[in-house]
Design an enzyme around this catalytic site. Structure first.
Site, PDB file in Angstrom:
ATOM      1  CG  HIS A 299      -8.596  -8.354  45.701  1.00 18.66           C
ATOM      2  ND1 HIS A 299      -8.939  -7.991  44.547  1.00 18.66           N
ATOM      3  CD2 HIS A 299      -8.719  -7.341  46.426  1.00 18.66           C
ATOM      4  CE1 HIS A 299      -8.908  -6.672  44.503  1.00 18.66           C
ATOM      5  NE2 HIS A 299      -9.036  -6.389  45.794  1.00 18.66           N
TER       6      HIS A 299
ATOM      7  CG  ASP B  50     -10.279 -13.897  44.955  1.00 17.46           C
ATOM      8  OD1 ASP B  50      -9.887 -12.794  45.414  1.00 17.46           O
ATOM      9  OD2 ASP B  50     -10.379 -14.067  43.716  1.00 17.46           O
ATOM     10  CG  HIS B  51      -6.035 -13.547  43.667  1.00 16.15           C
ATOM     11  ND1 HIS B  51      -5.597 -13.970  42.489  1.00 16.15           N
ATOM     12  CD2 HIS B  51      -6.937 -13.238  43.893  1.00 16.15           C
ATOM     13  CE1 HIS B  51      -6.657 -13.801  41.825  1.00 16.15           C
ATOM     14  NE2 HIS B  51      -7.658 -13.088  42.515  1.00 16.15           N
TER      15      HIS B  51
ATOM     16  CG  HIS C 280     -10.119 -14.700  38.533  1.00 12.61           C
ATOM     17  ND1 HIS C 280     -11.110 -13.687  38.650  1.00 12.61           N
ATOM     18  CD2 HIS C 280      -9.534 -14.580  39.701  1.00 12.61           C
ATOM     19  CE1 HIS C 280     -11.091 -13.022  39.731  1.00 12.61           C
ATOM     20  NE2 HIS C 280     -10.323 -13.459  40.483  1.00 12.61           N
TER      21      HIS C 280
HETATM   22 ZN   LIG Z   1      -8.898  -9.211  42.932  1.00 11.22          ZN
HETATM   23 ZN   LIG Z   2      -9.581 -12.616  42.354  1.00  9.32          ZN
END
Ligand SMILES: [Zn+2]
Ligand SMILES: [Zn+2]
Length: 313
Positions: free
Chosen positions: A62, A64-65, A275
């Site tokens: 994803h 955001d990673h 997170h």
């Molecule tokens: Zn994720």
């Molecule tokens: Zn995430």
């Protein structure tokens, strides 16, 4: 020395207070990076994390990673780095990371090796990214429950040698010097007077190494409980609070309370939540409160926070 520095602790998107996911683990001078969300390189500068790293571990893809790997690799190239870099991630890593590292650069002036890993894999001694053998620990890959074959990582140190009991050695008439060293290594030695002495009774039993477990995004699941058995430090995502537990279920995330239940079931020593949803960006006190009702040794990470992981004996 083993410590973890949180570089980004926000879920899905950055906020004023928190960047997206990344975490640096520093062990005996070696730096390992877990996740590399957008802007991670600037967070590394801000919080004093070394750019001399050889391995980055991704839990899933994803945005955001991993988006930060584009800029980080470019900066490392500008620094005339020559040492190779190894990027680990679940299935799909070769395609996604392969595209990411080629984006916006003519060529990367150092080798980048992308390795796909799966649950059960052990990243052991032959896989040190800088070619140096990984002698004191291994990294175990475990399944997480976030859809699409996501994984988590457990850094498990090997057992350490037992303690050498100086008083007992002296009482047994073993002269100080190389014989002590041999006994410490578990060898049997011959004394100047002809006697043979083994390490039993003089050197204690092996002592456990440390275990640090990083989940990435996940629903609470048995695979994490297994991987985190007796962990010195469990870093578990906690995107939501109890009032959004349905949403956590729908989106493949955990609530703080669920993360605490995992820590409790695993008999972990300490839990750090990360997170977190943007609504907890300024204050995540509510998450800590909900988690501590289940598992007392809980804190919530914030950007720039460093957690030391000492030996327990
Ligand atoms: Zn994720
Ligand atoms: Zn995430």
């Amino acid at each position: 020395m083993l410590s973890v520095t949180f570089l980004g602790t926000s879920a899905a998107r950055p906020t004023v207070e928190r960047n997206v996911s990344a975490m640096a683990l520093v062990r005996e001078g070696e730096t390992l990076l877990f996740e590399c969300g957008e802007g991670t390189q600037r967070q590394m500068m801000r919080y004093g994390v070394s750019f001399a790293l050889s391995e980055i571990f991704f839990t899933h893809f994803h945005a955001d990673h991993f988006l930060g790997v584009i800029g980080l690799i470019r900066t490392l190239g500008l620094q005339t780095r020559a040492e190779p870099m190894v990027l680990y991630g679940p299935k799909g890593a070769k395609k996604v990371l392969g595209q990411a590292i080629q984006l916006g650069v003519e060529r990367v002036p150092f080798g980048v090796d992308i390795r796909e890993v799966k649950p059960g894999d052990v990243i052991g001694s032959d896989n040190g990214g800088n070619g140096a053998p990984r002698t004191a620990y291994q990294i175990q890959v475990f399944a997480t429950d976030h859809g699409g074959g996501s994984v988590g990582y457990a850094l498990r140190e090997h057992e350490r040698r037992g303690r050498f009991d100086v008083d007992k050695a002296r009482a047994a008439g073993i002269p100080e010097g190389p014989l002590w060293g041999k006994l410490t290594k578990g060898e049997t030695v011959q004394l100047p007077d002809g006697r043979t002495v083994g390490p039993e009774g003089i050197v204690g039993g092996n002592r456990p190494g440390r275990l640090v477990v990083f989940t990435g995004d996940t629903r609470p699941c048995a695979a994490v409980v297994d991987a985190a058995q007796g962990a010195d430090l469990l870093i578990h995502e906690a995107t939501f609070g109890e009032e959004e537990k349905e949403r956590a279920k729908e989106t493949g995330h955990s609530t703080a309370r669920e993360a605490a239940q995992v820590a409790l079931a695993a008999k972990a020593r300490r839990l750090v939540l990360s997170h977190v949803s943007a609504r907890y960006s300024v204050s995540a006190d509510e998450l800590v409160k909900e988690a501590r009702e289940v598992f007392k040794e809980t804190v919530v990470a914030k950007d720039g926070m460093t957690v030391e992981v000492p030996y327990t004996d």
